[in-house]
Design a protein around this motif. Sequence first.
Motif, short mmCIF file in Angstrom:
data_model
loop_
_atom_site.label_atom_id
_atom_site.label_comp_id
_atom_site.label_asym_id
_atom_site.label_seq_id
_atom_site.Cartn_x
_atom_site.Cartn_y
_atom_site.Cartn_z
N GLY A 397 57.06 56.79 33.80
CA GLY A 397 56.39 55.71 33.10
C GLY A 397 55.50 56.25 32.00
N LEU A 398 55.08 55.34 31.08
CA LEU A 398 54.36 55.75 29.90
C LEU A 398 52.89 55.36 29.91
N ARG A 399 52.54 54.40 30.77
CA ARG A 399 51.15 53.98 30.79
C ARG A 399 50.80 53.41 32.16
N MET A 400 49.51 53.25 32.41
CA MET A 400 49.05 52.77 33.70
C MET A 400 49.37 51.29 33.86
N PRO A 401 49.70 50.88 35.09
CA PRO A 401 49.97 49.46 35.34
C PRO A 401 48.69 48.64 35.24
N GLU A 402 48.82 47.38 34.79
CA GLU A 402 47.67 46.50 34.62
C GLU A 402 47.54 45.51 35.77
N ARG A 403 48.14 45.82 36.88
CA ARG A 403 48.00 44.97 38.07
C ARG A 403 47.93 45.85 39.31
N CYS A 404 47.51 45.24 40.39
CA CYS A 404 47.27 45.98 41.63
C CYS A 404 48.50 46.74 42.09
N SER A 405 48.32 48.02 42.37
CA SER A 405 49.42 48.84 42.88
C SER A 405 49.30 48.93 44.39
N PRO A 406 50.43 48.97 45.11
CA PRO A 406 50.36 48.99 46.58
C PRO A 406 49.84 50.34 47.11
N GLU A 407 49.29 50.29 48.32
CA GLU A 407 48.90 51.53 48.98
C GLU A 407 50.14 52.40 49.21
N TYR A 408 49.93 53.69 49.22
CA TYR A 408 51.02 54.67 49.36
C TYR A 408 52.06 54.49 48.25
N GLY A 409 51.57 54.04 47.10
CA GLY A 409 52.46 53.94 45.95
C GLY A 409 52.28 55.14 45.05
N CYS A 410 53.18 55.34 44.15
CA CYS A 410 53.21 56.41 43.14
C CYS A 410 52.86 57.78 43.73
N GLY A 411 53.43 58.09 44.90
CA GLY A 411 53.35 59.44 45.47
C GLY A 411 52.00 59.83 46.01
N THR A 412 51.12 58.86 46.32
CA THR A 412 49.80 59.21 46.82
C THR A 412 49.40 58.22 47.91
N ALA A 413 48.20 58.35 48.43
CA ALA A 413 47.73 57.41 49.46
C ALA A 413 47.13 56.17 48.80
N ALA A 414 46.06 56.36 48.01
CA ALA A 414 45.42 55.25 47.32
C ALA A 414 45.80 55.32 45.84
N SER A 415 46.59 54.35 45.39
CA SER A 415 47.09 54.38 44.01
C SER A 415 46.07 53.79 43.05
N MET A 416 45.96 54.41 41.86
CA MET A 416 44.99 54.00 40.86
C MET A 416 45.70 53.20 39.77
N TRP A 417 45.14 52.05 39.41
CA TRP A 417 45.71 51.16 38.40
C TRP A 417 44.62 50.68 37.45
N LEU A 418 45.03 50.14 36.28
CA LEU A 418 44.08 49.71 35.25
C LEU A 418 43.70 48.26 35.48
N ASN A 419 42.42 48.03 35.74
CA ASN A 419 41.93 46.67 35.96
C ASN A 419 41.47 46.11 34.60
N GLY A 420 42.45 45.74 33.78
CA GLY A 420 42.18 45.25 32.43
C GLY A 420 43.42 45.41 31.58
N ILE A 421 43.26 45.23 30.27
CA ILE A 421 44.41 45.35 29.37
C ILE A 421 44.22 46.56 28.48
N HIS A 422 45.34 47.10 28.00
CA HIS A 422 45.29 48.25 27.12
C HIS A 422 44.82 47.84 25.72
N PRO A 423 44.14 48.73 25.00
CA PRO A 423 43.65 48.39 23.66
C PRO A 423 44.77 48.40 22.62
N MET A 424 44.47 47.80 21.47
CA MET A 424 45.36 47.82 20.32
C MET A 424 44.95 48.99 19.42
N LEU A 425 45.79 49.28 18.43
CA LEU A 425 45.49 50.36 17.49
C LEU A 425 44.16 50.15 16.80
N SER A 426 43.85 48.91 16.48
CA SER A 426 42.63 48.62 15.73
C SER A 426 41.37 48.71 16.60
#
Length: 479
Positions: A397-426
Motif C-alpha cells: 500500500g501507498l498510504r495509511m488507511p483513514e478508517r479503523c483497522s482491525p486488531e492483529y491487522g497489517c502484521g502486528t498486534a495493534a494496528s495504527m491508522w490515520l484518524n483524519g484525512i490526508h492533506p492536499m498539495l496546497s
Amino acid sequence: MIYGGGDCPELAMQGLELALQNSPPNSFILVLTDASAKDYWNTYLVNNIFSLIASTKSQVFFLITGLCGTMSNPDFLIYRDIAAASFGHVFQVSLSDLNKVFKYLDFTLSRPSNTSVRLFSGEYTAGTNSGSFEVADNFTALIITTDGVIYSIQVLGPDSVELQLKQIVSETWGSMYLLKNPGHGLWTIMIYAGSQYSLRVEGFTGILLLTTGDCSECHPNATCDEYVGLVECNCNDGFIGDGFTCSDINECAYSWSNNCSFGICQNTFGSYTCLCPSGFTTSSDGVCIDIDECASPYLHSCYSSAACINYNGFYSCVCPYGYIGDGFHCEINECIHEACGLENECIKSLGYYSCSDPCSNHTVLDEPWRSTSNVYSYRYDCDNTKYGWYRFIGSGGLRMPERCSPEYGCGTAASMWLNGIHPMLSDGIVNRTTCASWSGSCCLWSSTVQIKACPGGYHVYKLEGTPYGICDLSYCTGR
C-alpha cells in the motif's frame, strides 16, 4: 615453589600452633583467612593450642573473609572457641572492610599489654542479653569490645545509672567503646544483637612514665591524666597512640568517627570539619540549608530572559517560549516563526537553522505485510523505533488507511491508522492523529504525526515511534 590449593578448608589450626610456639608471651596473633579450619577435628593439635594460649596469655583474633559452609559448622565454630579462650574475637568481614578492622586493632594495640586486666568475657546468641562484672581496682579506663551485629548497648555503673560511652568503632562485624575513670563496684552491660556475638571488657591501669616520672614525657598531643594515684599519658581526641607517640586520626575515613551525615567531611590535624555540599550553606546553628540561587541574579548563571527554578541543593534554567537552549544560553528559534514556510520542515540547531523538503528527504518503507488486508498474520513487528520522515511504497500500500483497522491487522498486534484525512498539495505540512486498535477500541492509544502531500501523488509521514514506546504496534497501509 608454591603449588596446590583450590580446596576451601585450610590447615588453620596447624598454622596457629606454629604462631603460638614461636611468639613471646602476651602476644597478639591475627589469623587472616577466607576459609574454615580443615584440621578442626585433630584433638591433639587443638588441645595443644588451648594449652599454649593458657601458658602464653596470648590473644587470638580471627579475620574471616569467607566460609566453606555455615557459621554453625564445627570447622568454623573452632574459631569462636579459640577466640573465647584467648580473650579475642572473630570478625566476619569483607575484604573492603579490612582497613576498618586495622583501625580497631590500632586502638587496642596502642596500649601496653601489661597495663590491662581482663574483667569480663561472654558468648551470646542473637537477641537481648546482659552480663555483670566487678571493678575492684583503680582503672583509668574500660574498653568494651564486641563482634557480630550489635543494635544497641547500655552500660550501667555501680549506682545503676546509664553511662555515656565513647564510640571508637561501630561496624556490623564489631564495635569498640571507651569509658574513662570507672568507679569501684558491680557493673552491668545490656546488649541487643542481631547475630551470635562475643563481649569482652578490659580495665586499663596507668602507664608508667619512662624516665622522669612526670608528665613531661607525654606527647604534645596527649594529656597527662591522674586518677587515684595513677598517672597516664592519653592521646587527645582526634589522635591515636600510647600517649608517648600520638598520630592524627582521619575521622573522615570512617562514618562512625564523624557526624557529617549530610555534607562533606574534611579531615584536619586532630579533628575534622563538615563542609556543606554545593548548593547549600551553613546556618548559624551549623546546619546545611539550601541556597535559593534564584533569589538573586548574582547567585545563578541563567540567560537574562530565562526562568530560574530553585530546587533543594541546585537550580535549573528554562529558556522562554520562542527560544531554544539549555537555559544558560538561549537563542531565538526561527522555526517557531515559520522561517521555512509551510512546504518545508524547519530544523533548528544551536547557532543556525536549515530547511528540508521531506518529499526529497525521507526513508522508504516497502514491507508488504503492512497491508490492511494482511489480517491475523502476526509477525511480531513494531514501529517503536521509527523516527523521521517515511514514505510507503510497494504491494502493501501507498498510504495509511483513514478508517479503523482491525486488531492483529497489517502484521502486528495493534494496528495504527490515520484518524483524519490526508492533506492536499496546497496544505503543506500538517499535523494529524494516528490511532491504535486494541482491546475492542479503535483508538485505545493515539499519537501525532506530520504529513505532507508530494508532487507525484504520494504522501510522506513524520513518525515519532509508537504511543508510549509500546512494541507490537505498526503503521498500516492501504490502497
